[in-house]
Write a protein that holds these residues in place. Structure first.
Motif, PDB file in Angstrom:
ATOM      1  N   ASP A   1      -1.423  -1.643  -8.664  1.00 34.82           N
ATOM      2  CA  ASP A   1      -0.502  -1.696  -7.525  1.00 34.82           C
ATOM      3  C   ASP A   1      -0.043  -3.128  -7.266  1.00 34.82           C
ATOM      4  N   LEU A   2      -0.982  -4.060  -7.310  1.00 35.36           N
ATOM      5  CA  LEU A   2      -0.656  -5.465  -7.034  1.00 35.36           C
ATOM      6  C   LEU A   2       0.251  -6.043  -8.114  1.00 35.36           C
TER       7      LEU A   2
ATOM      8  N   ARG B   1     -11.394  -3.655  -9.921  1.00 44.98           N
ATOM      9  CA  ARG B   1      -9.968  -3.331 -10.020  1.00 44.98           C
ATOM     10  C   ARG B   1      -9.451  -2.542  -8.830  1.00 44.98           C
ATOM     11  N   HIS B   2     -10.325  -2.270  -7.863  1.00 47.97           N
ATOM     12  CA  HIS B   2      -9.927  -1.510  -6.675  1.00 47.97           C
ATOM     13  C   HIS B   2     -10.518  -2.136  -5.419  1.00 47.97           C
TER      14      HIS B   2
ATOM     15  N   ILE C   1       0.831  -1.198   0.000  1.00 43.81           N
ATOM     16  CA  ILE C   1       0.000   0.000   0.000  1.00 43.81           C
ATOM     17  C   ILE C   1       0.869   1.253   0.000  1.00 43.81           C
ATOM     18  N   ARG C   2       0.484   2.184  -0.792  1.00 48.35           N
ATOM     19  CA  ARG C   2       1.250   3.421  -0.924  1.00 48.35           C
ATOM     20  C   ARG C   2       0.840   4.410   0.144  1.00 48.35           C
ATOM     21  N   SER C   3       1.738   5.313   0.423  1.00 47.07           N
ATOM     22  CA  SER C   3       1.485   6.283   1.480  1.00 47.07           C
ATOM     23  C   SER C   3       0.784   7.551   0.968  1.00 47.07           C
ATOM     24  N   ARG C   4       0.227   7.495  -0.225  1.00 43.91           N
ATOM     25  CA  ARG C   4      -0.504   8.671  -0.701  1.00 43.91           C
ATOM     26  C   ARG C   4      -1.762   8.834   0.148  1.00 43.91           C
TER      27      ARG C   4
ATOM     28  N   ALA D   1      -4.058 -13.246  -2.680  1.00 50.19           N
ATOM     29  CA  ALA D   1      -5.439 -13.374  -2.218  1.00 50.19           C
ATOM     30  C   ALA D   1      -6.268 -12.176  -2.681  1.00 50.19           C
ATOM     31  N   CYS D   2      -5.662 -10.997  -2.688  1.00 47.37           N
ATOM     32  CA  CYS D   2      -6.371  -9.798  -3.158  1.00 47.37           C
ATOM     33  C   CYS D   2      -6.615  -9.855  -4.659  1.00 47.37           C
ATOM     34  N   GLU D   3      -5.636 -10.363  -5.404  1.00 52.45           N
ATOM     35  CA  GLU D   3      -5.829 -10.531  -6.846  1.00 52.45           C
ATOM     36  C   GLU D   3      -6.995 -11.471  -7.118  1.00 52.45           C
ATOM     37  N   ASP D   4      -7.060 -12.578  -6.389  1.00 54.83           N
ATOM     38  CA  ASP D   4      -8.165 -13.525  -6.543  1.00 54.83           C
ATOM     39  C   ASP D   4      -9.498 -12.867  -6.195  1.00 54.83           C
ATOM     40  N   LYS D   5      -9.508 -12.108  -5.127  1.00 59.19           N
ATOM     41  CA  LYS D   5     -10.721 -11.415  -4.697  1.00 59.19           C
ATOM     42  C   LYS D   5     -11.211 -10.462  -5.794  1.00 59.19           C
ATOM     43  N   MET D   6     -10.295  -9.732  -6.397  1.00 60.27           N
ATOM     44  CA  MET D   6     -10.650  -8.797  -7.479  1.00 60.27           C
ATOM     45  C   MET D   6     -11.187  -9.533  -8.698  1.00 60.27           C
TER      46      MET D   6
END
Length: 144
Positions: A118-119, A100-101, A8-11, A89-94
């Motif tokens: 990002d992933l 895409r978010h 995760i980015r710090s933006r 796991a997040c890619e699978d969830k998407m």
């Protein structure tokens, strides 16, 4: 495999409220260079608004973006991730959700947003590192 806390980015977290008009939110998204925005009511996650929502629920439906509240066109059934989740796991969830978010939660609070880009960027960086390690091993040279 990394966890979201490593990716995760710090933006800053960009959010909107359900009563805001679509035009103002779309402008904010454009200025920030993001494809989706988290919709909060207080601290509670109530939706997400994406470029896809803008196209299908506003443009194609011929709604006036200046007069349409976000609450009328946002996605209410939001798929989320936890800060400790693994990237794969997040890619699978998407993939399963067709999104895409993912808003990222920590102890029930929204702390950020992660995109498929990002992933994939993290996955490519990890693979490049592995290739360098394998080359160094094969050629018995120190890592650079």
């Amino acid at each position: 495999m990394h966890t979201l806390s490593q990716v995760i980015r710090s933006r800053g977290l960009i959010t909107a409220q359900p009563g805001e008009d679509v035009l103002g939110v779309a402008r904010r998204m454009s200025e920030a260079g993001v494809g989706a925005i988290i919709v909060l009511e207080g601290d509670a996650l109530v939706g997400i608004f994406s470029e896809r929502d803008l196209m299908t629920r506003v443009v194609v439906a011929r709604r006036d973006p200046g007069a349409t509240p976000l609450s009328a066109v946002m996605t209410r059934e939001v798929v989320t991730a936890e800060i400790g989740d693994k990237v794969d796991a997040c890619e699978d969830k998407m993939r399963r959700a067709g999104c895409r978010h993912l808003p990222v939660l920590s102890q029930g609070r929204v702390i950020g947003m992660i995109s498929m880009r990002d992933l994939l960027r993290d996955e490519l960086a990890e693979e490049r590192h592995e290739v360098r390690e394998l080359r160094a091993y094969l050629h018995q040279s120190p890592l650079e």
